[in-house]
Design an enzyme around this catalytic site. Structure first.
Site, short mmCIF file in Angstrom:
data_model
loop_
_atom_site.label_atom_id
_atom_site.label_comp_id
_atom_site.label_asym_id
_atom_site.label_seq_id
_atom_site.Cartn_x
_atom_site.Cartn_y
_atom_site.Cartn_z
N GLY A 105 6.58 -2.17 6.45
CA GLY A 105 7.99 -2.52 6.50
C GLY A 105 8.83 -1.60 7.35
N GLU A 106 10.03 -2.05 7.66
CA GLU A 106 11.03 -1.30 8.42
C GLU A 106 12.12 -0.89 7.42
OE1 GLU A 106 12.11 0.04 11.44
OE2 GLU A 106 13.84 0.41 10.17
N GLU A 129 0.83 -1.20 0.00
CA GLU A 129 0.00 0.00 0.00
C GLU A 129 0.87 1.25 0.00
OE1 GLU A 129 -2.46 -0.54 3.43
OE2 GLU A 129 -3.99 -1.59 2.29
N CYS A 136 3.20 8.48 1.47
CA CYS A 136 3.68 7.50 2.45
C CYS A 136 3.94 6.20 1.68
CB CYS A 136 2.62 7.30 3.53
SG CYS A 136 3.06 6.02 4.72
N CYS A 156 0.87 1.40 6.78
CA CYS A 156 1.65 0.62 7.74
C CYS A 156 0.71 -0.26 8.56
CB CYS A 156 2.39 1.56 8.68
SG CYS A 156 3.23 0.78 10.04
N CYS A 185 6.16 -5.61 16.07
CA CYS A 185 5.73 -4.70 17.14
C CYS A 185 4.35 -5.16 17.64
CB CYS A 185 5.66 -3.27 16.62
SG CYS A 185 7.27 -2.67 16.06
N SER A 208 11.24 6.52 8.85
CA SER A 208 10.74 6.15 10.18
C SER A 208 11.23 4.75 10.52
CB SER A 208 9.21 6.19 10.14
OG SER A 208 8.69 5.69 11.34
N CYS A 229 6.54 -7.23 7.43
CA CYS A 229 7.58 -6.63 8.28
C CYS A 229 8.03 -7.67 9.29
CB CYS A 229 7.04 -5.40 9.00
SG CYS A 229 8.30 -4.57 10.00
N CYS A 233 0.85 -3.87 16.13
CA CYS A 233 0.85 -3.64 14.68
C CYS A 233 0.42 -4.88 13.91
CB CYS A 233 2.25 -3.22 14.25
SG CYS A 233 2.43 -3.10 12.47
N SER A 282 10.49 5.27 16.01
CA SER A 282 9.30 4.69 16.63
C SER A 282 9.70 4.21 18.02
CB SER A 282 8.80 3.50 15.80
OG SER A 282 8.41 3.95 14.53
N LEU A 283 9.48 5.05 19.02
CA LEU A 283 10.01 4.79 20.36
C LEU A 283 9.04 3.95 21.19
CD1 LEU A 283 12.62 5.63 21.88
CD2 LEU A 283 11.22 7.34 23.05
N ASN A 294 -5.46 3.18 18.03
CA ASN A 294 -6.81 2.87 17.57
C ASN A 294 -6.97 1.36 17.66
OD1 ASN A 294 -7.91 5.49 16.71
ND2 ASN A 294 -6.02 5.47 15.54
S1 SF4 Z 1 5.39 -2.06 10.14
FE1 SF4 Z 1 6.31 -0.62 11.65
S2 SF4 Z 1 5.03 -0.82 13.52
FE2 SF4 Z 1 4.58 -2.59 12.20
S3 SF4 Z 1 5.92 -4.26 12.93
FE3 SF4 Z 1 6.99 -3.20 11.25
S4 SF4 Z 1 8.26 -1.64 12.26
FE4 SF4 Z 1 6.71 -2.31 13.78
#
Ligand code: SF4
Length: 359
Positions: free
Chosen positions: A161-162, A92, A105, A335, A116, A193, A112, A119, A216-217, A292
């Protein structure tokens, strides 16, 4: 037989390819302009190239662009594109208008690996990295679809993705986007990010072409972050923040720290004070993202009062802070965090987009 995807080549690679085919190198610039500046991918339309050259190129190359499967437009103009890659995988990309700049974006991986806890993309696991051409191709799709080839836009690498887990392709894509014969996207307009893949972050700090940085803390203690952002078990909070302290941030710029707020997990007054302490010595701004809720995500959203109190504690200690606000009908965005969005919320990318430079 078709062989190479020309859209994967940067200008130097294109020059080499033409030379090896017995064509003058200077045609590479024309080709690069057609594909990356004008979003033209049919050799027959490249009218300043000779007929023979076009035939030779068409025999040796294909030019791949992600295919639009679905386009959803929200009432606030945010437009989500579901794109199919050449091998059939779906990603996307999202257009976020007037925040105040226009922002794209982009995704950097299919799925990914970071897992997290809040997510949905993380639950997919990693399927594969995107290539540089597929990352740049998302921009080609969006500029074409939105008639924005002549417009300025910001880019946030905050889709699926990271980005630092796919370092080489991401950096090549940024160089290709920056090329003066293409769209000449200034790196100041790009924000990467990351959850903090430390070796890659250290490498990023040495890049001649450096995007803005968002971290992303999401936590204020090692234990908390170990649970929410599992890569913290490998590269801890302290090491990450030390790397941020060393990161070369230009004058008048700051590192954005994204903080997903989870009820009774990381939303206390002590967390707010702890967050400010952690950011001591870093040119930082904080982007609070109240969760959310979504099926499959084992966390709840804090109350607005709790979020506001948290933000006030941070702001009162001199750190710039913004909070994702409710607004008109929205669509789910790219994401995994984004696809958990309810219909009433700004996405994290929208919120980040609002904090980016417009000139
Ligand atoms: S897409 Fe972003 S928030 Fe989701 S698992 Fe990967 S790094 Fe973490």
């Amino acid at each position: 037989m078709y062989s190479h995807d020309l859209a994967e080549l940067d200008l130097a690679e294109l020059e080499q390819s033409l030379e090896s085919m017995g064509h003058p190198r200077f045609h590479a610039r024309q080709l690069y302009q057609w594909v990356h500046k004008r979003a033209v991918t049919d050799f027959a339309e490249m009218t300043d190239l000779g007929r023979e050259l076009r035939a030779s190129l068409a025999g040796a190359f294909r030019i791949v662009t992600p295919e639009v499967v679905r386009k959803e437009i929200s009432s606030d103009g945010t437009t989500k594109f579901l794109l199919r890659l050449e091998d059939g995988h779906l990603i996307e990309s999202v257009f976020i208008p007037d925040t105040p700049a226009n922002t794209f974006c982009l995704s950097t991986q299919v799925g990914c690996a970071m897992k997290c806890g809040f997510c949905l993309t993380g639950k997919m696991g990693i399927i594969r990295n995107l290539t540089a051409g597929e990352i740049v191709g998302q921009v080609r799709v969006l500029t074409r679809e939105l008639s924005m080839l002549q417009s300025r836009f910001n880019i946030v690498l905050m889709g699926m993705g990271e980005p630092l887990h796919n370092y080489d392709a991401v950096m090549k894509a940024l160089r290709m986007l920056n090329d003066e014969h293409g769209l000449a996207v200034n790196p100041r307009r790009v924000t990467l990010s990351t959850v903090g893949v430390l070796p890659a972050l250290e490498r990023l700090a040495t890049e001649p072409l450096m995007p803005n940085l968002a971290i992303s803390l999401h936590a204020t203690t090692e234990d908390q972050r170990d649970a929410l952002v599992p890569i913290n078990r490998k590269y801890g909070l302290k090491e990450l923040l030390d790397a941020c302290r060393r990161f070369p941030v230009k004058r008048r710029e700051r590192i954005t720290f994204e903080y997903v707020m989870l009820k009774d997990v990381n939303d206390t007054d002590e967390d707010a004070r702890g967050l400010v302490r952690l950011l001591n010595g870093i040119k930082a701004k904080v982007n609070l993202l109240p969760l959310n809720e979504a099926a499959g995500i084992p966390y709840e959203r804090p109350s607005d009062a709790r979020v506001n109190r948290f933000a006030k504690i941070v702001a009162d200690r001199g750190v710039t802070v913004s909070v994702r606000k409710s607004r008109g009908r929205d669509i789910r965005a790219a994401c995994g965090q984004l696809i958990t969005e309810s219909a009433r919320q700004k996405t994290p990318a929208q919120q980040l987009a609002a904090m980016l430079p417009i000139s």
